[in-house]
Design a protein around this motif. Structure first.
Motif, mmCIF file in Angstrom:
data_model
loop_
_atom_site.group_PDB
_atom_site.id
_atom_site.type_symbol
_atom_site.label_atom_id
_atom_site.label_comp_id
_atom_site.label_asym_id
_atom_site.label_seq_id
_atom_site.Cartn_x
_atom_site.Cartn_y
_atom_site.Cartn_z
ATOM 1 N N THR A 1 0.835 -1.201 0.000
ATOM 2 C CA THR A 1 0.000 0.000 0.000
ATOM 3 C C THR A 1 0.867 1.247 0.000
ATOM 4 O O THR A 1 0.600 2.198 -0.746
ATOM 5 N N GLN A 2 1.901 1.254 0.800
ATOM 6 C CA GLN A 2 2.803 2.396 0.845
ATOM 7 C C GLN A 2 3.473 2.612 -0.504
ATOM 8 O O GLN A 2 3.591 3.746 -0.987
ATOM 9 N N PHE A 3 3.895 1.512 -1.148
ATOM 10 C CA PHE A 3 4.529 1.618 -2.454
ATOM 11 C C PHE A 3 3.568 2.219 -3.472
ATOM 12 O O PHE A 3 3.924 3.125 -4.227
ATOM 13 N N LEU B 1 1.842 6.515 -7.012
ATOM 14 C CA LEU B 1 0.795 7.366 -7.586
ATOM 15 C C LEU B 1 1.029 8.840 -7.288
ATOM 16 O O LEU B 1 0.653 9.704 -8.080
ATOM 17 N N GLU B 2 1.661 9.112 -6.157
ATOM 18 C CA GLU B 2 1.992 10.502 -5.835
ATOM 19 C C GLU B 2 3.057 11.033 -6.797
ATOM 20 O O GLU B 2 2.991 12.181 -7.235
ATOM 21 N N HIS C 1 3.658 9.785 -9.854
ATOM 22 C CA HIS C 1 3.199 9.636 -11.244
ATOM 23 C C HIS C 1 1.698 9.894 -11.320
ATOM 24 O O HIS C 1 0.906 8.959 -11.441
ATOM 25 N N PRO C 2 1.271 11.147 -11.277
ATOM 26 C CA PRO C 2 -0.160 11.453 -11.274
ATOM 27 C C PRO C 2 -0.871 11.040 -12.566
ATOM 28 O O PRO C 2 -2.084 10.827 -12.555
ATOM 29 N N GLU C 3 -0.146 10.892 -13.660
ATOM 30 C CA GLU C 3 -0.786 10.470 -14.913
ATOM 31 C C GLU C 3 -1.338 9.048 -14.826
ATOM 32 O O GLU C 3 -2.256 8.675 -15.551
ATOM 33 N N GLU C 4 -0.778 8.261 -13.917
ATOM 34 C CA GLU C 4 -1.249 6.887 -13.749
ATOM 35 C C GLU C 4 -2.662 6.838 -13.171
ATOM 36 O O GLU C 4 -3.410 5.907 -13.445
ATOM 37 N N ALA C 5 -3.051 7.815 -12.391
ATOM 38 C CA ALA C 5 -4.397 7.848 -11.825
ATOM 39 C C ALA C 5 -5.430 7.955 -12.940
ATOM 40 O O ALA C 5 -6.469 7.282 -12.905
ATOM 41 N N LYS C 6 -5.145 8.766 -13.959
ATOM 42 C CA LYS C 6 -6.060 8.883 -15.102
ATOM 43 C C LYS C 6 -6.136 7.574 -15.862
ATOM 44 O O LYS C 6 -7.208 7.144 -16.280
ATOM 45 N N GLN C 7 -5.001 6.933 -16.042
ATOM 46 C CA GLN C 7 -4.969 5.657 -16.761
ATOM 47 C C GLN C 7 -5.720 4.577 -15.990
ATOM 48 O O GLN C 7 -6.407 3.748 -16.583
ATOM 49 N N ARG C 8 -5.610 4.591 -14.672
ATOM 50 C CA ARG C 8 -6.336 3.620 -13.848
ATOM 51 C C ARG C 8 -7.835 3.779 -14.022
ATOM 52 O O ARG C 8 -8.566 2.789 -14.140
ATOM 53 N N LEU C 9 -8.324 5.015 -14.044
ATOM 54 C CA LEU C 9 -9.751 5.254 -14.240
ATOM 55 C C LEU C 9 -10.200 4.798 -15.623
ATOM 56 O O LEU C 9 -11.285 4.226 -15.782
ATOM 57 N N LYS C 10 -9.366 5.054 -16.628
ATOM 58 C CA LYS C 10 -9.692 4.626 -17.985
ATOM 59 C C LYS C 10 -9.778 3.101 -18.057
ATOM 60 O O LYS C 10 -10.715 2.540 -18.620
ATOM 61 N N ASN C 11 -8.809 2.418 -17.472
ATOM 62 C CA ASN C 11 -8.794 0.959 -17.487
ATOM 63 C C ASN C 11 -9.967 0.382 -16.689
ATOM 64 O O ASN C 11 -10.528 -0.643 -17.062
#
Length: 61
Positions: free
Chosen positions: A9-11, A16-17, A19-29
């Motif tokens: 969880t910490q990792f 995500l902190e 690499h904020p672009e990954e949060a958008k990709q997670r929502l898309k996926n």
């Protein structure tokens, strides 16, 4: 209060902190897998094809 966070969880939170672009990709996926519109005609066909369940599955006929 209980504030334990696992290493995983910490990792993930740290990643995500950084690499904020990954949060958008997670929502898309997530939308690809979970936010799917069901076809009402297919759904009706699935319901019609269901077989009735026996009251006791292990009793031989």
């Amino acid at each position: 209060m209980y504030n334990y966070k696992s290493d995983a969880t910490q990792f993930l939170e740290d990643y995500l902190e950084k690499h904020p672009e990954e949060a958008k990709q997670r929502l898309k996926n997530r939308g690809i897998l979970w936010d799917v519109e069901l076809n009402p005609e297919e759904e009706a066909g699935y319901q019609a094809a269901k077989l009735p369940k026996k009251p006791y599955a292990y009793q031989p006929d």
